[in-house]
Design a protein around this motif. Structure first.
Motif, PDB file in Angstrom:
ATOM      1  N   ILE A 119       0.848  -1.191   0.000  1.00 32.10           N
ATOM      2  CA  ILE A 119       0.000   0.000   0.000  1.00 32.10           C
ATOM      3  C   ILE A 119       0.884   1.243   0.000  1.00 32.10           C
ATOM      4  N   GLU A 141       1.002   4.158  -2.805  1.00 30.61           N
ATOM      5  CA  GLU A 141       0.566   5.490  -2.390  1.00 30.61           C
ATOM      6  C   GLU A 141       1.649   6.553  -2.583  1.00 30.61           C
ATOM      7  N   SER A 174      -2.477  14.952   1.663  1.00 34.29           N
ATOM      8  CA  SER A 174      -2.018  13.615   2.045  1.00 34.29           C
ATOM      9  C   SER A 174      -0.500  13.582   2.075  1.00 34.29           C
ATOM     10  N   PHE A 216       2.234   6.569   3.650  1.00 36.46           N
ATOM     11  CA  PHE A 216       0.876   6.053   3.494  1.00 36.46           C
ATOM     12  C   PHE A 216      -0.103   7.109   2.984  1.00 36.46           C
ATOM     13  N   GLN A 217       0.411   8.284   2.631  1.00 34.69           N
ATOM     14  CA  GLN A 217      -0.445   9.371   2.150  1.00 34.69           C
ATOM     15  C   GLN A 217      -1.628   9.582   3.091  1.00 34.69           C
ATOM     16  N   TRP A 250      -8.234  -2.517   4.357  1.00 39.10           N
ATOM     17  CA  TRP A 250      -7.431  -1.529   3.636  1.00 39.10           C
ATOM     18  C   TRP A 250      -8.288  -0.492   2.905  1.00 39.10           C
ATOM     19  N   TRP A 305      -7.465   3.221   1.796  1.00 40.51           N
ATOM     20  CA  TRP A 305      -6.615   3.373   0.607  1.00 40.51           C
ATOM     21  C   TRP A 305      -7.307   2.650  -0.544  1.00 40.51           C
ATOM     22  N   SER A 329      -5.641   1.961  -4.128  1.00 41.22           N
ATOM     23  CA  SER A 329      -4.459   1.098  -4.015  1.00 41.22           C
ATOM     24  C   SER A 329      -4.847  -0.298  -3.569  1.00 41.22           C
TER      25      SER A 329
END
Length: 122
Positions: free
Chosen positions: A30, A34, A69, A73-74, A109, A112, A115
């Motif tokens: 992820i 990201e 972001s 992990f943004q 998840w 996100w 992704s």
């Protein structure tokens, strides 16, 4: 070579601190999608006319809002208005916050979405 071997050490260590071992590779994948594993990645679509949370479009039927972001992990700092957003550049803080989002989403998840969908996690 697996994602955990290629990931930056500070990110790998933070992921291993927060997530169960069964999720380490997913977390690293992820983060790679990201941010390209860039601790200083910034996606800031906010401006005077589009503050945090303003709808700015749709993608694949999903509403997209203005965001700021940050990091591996943004993490969208718009969701944490009382926080000093620059702290999310710190790998441990970023991963810990990402883990909080993952945990609050039922250990999924979905925060996100795009992704996770690409990785087959949703």
């Amino acid at each position: 070579m697996s994602a955990d071997v290629q990931a930056p050490d500070e990110l790998r260590v933070a992921v291993e601190e927060f997530w169960p071992s069964s999720e380490w590779e997913n977390a690293l994948a992820i983060a790679q999608l990201e941010s390209g594993w860039d601790a200083f990645a910034l996606n800031d679509s906010t401006d005077a006319e589009h503050p945090c949370g303003t709808v700015i479009g749709t993608r694949e039927g999903v509403t997209i809002t203005a965001e700021r972001s940050i990091g591996y992990f943004q993490v969208n700092s718009c969701n944490f208005p009382g926080w000093e957003w620059q702290r999310l550049y710190n790998a441990r803080h970023n991963a810990g916050t990402a883990h909080l989002l993952w945990d609050n989403a039922g250990q999924r998840w979905s925060p996100w979405y795009f992704s996770a969908k690409k990785l087959g996690l949703l």
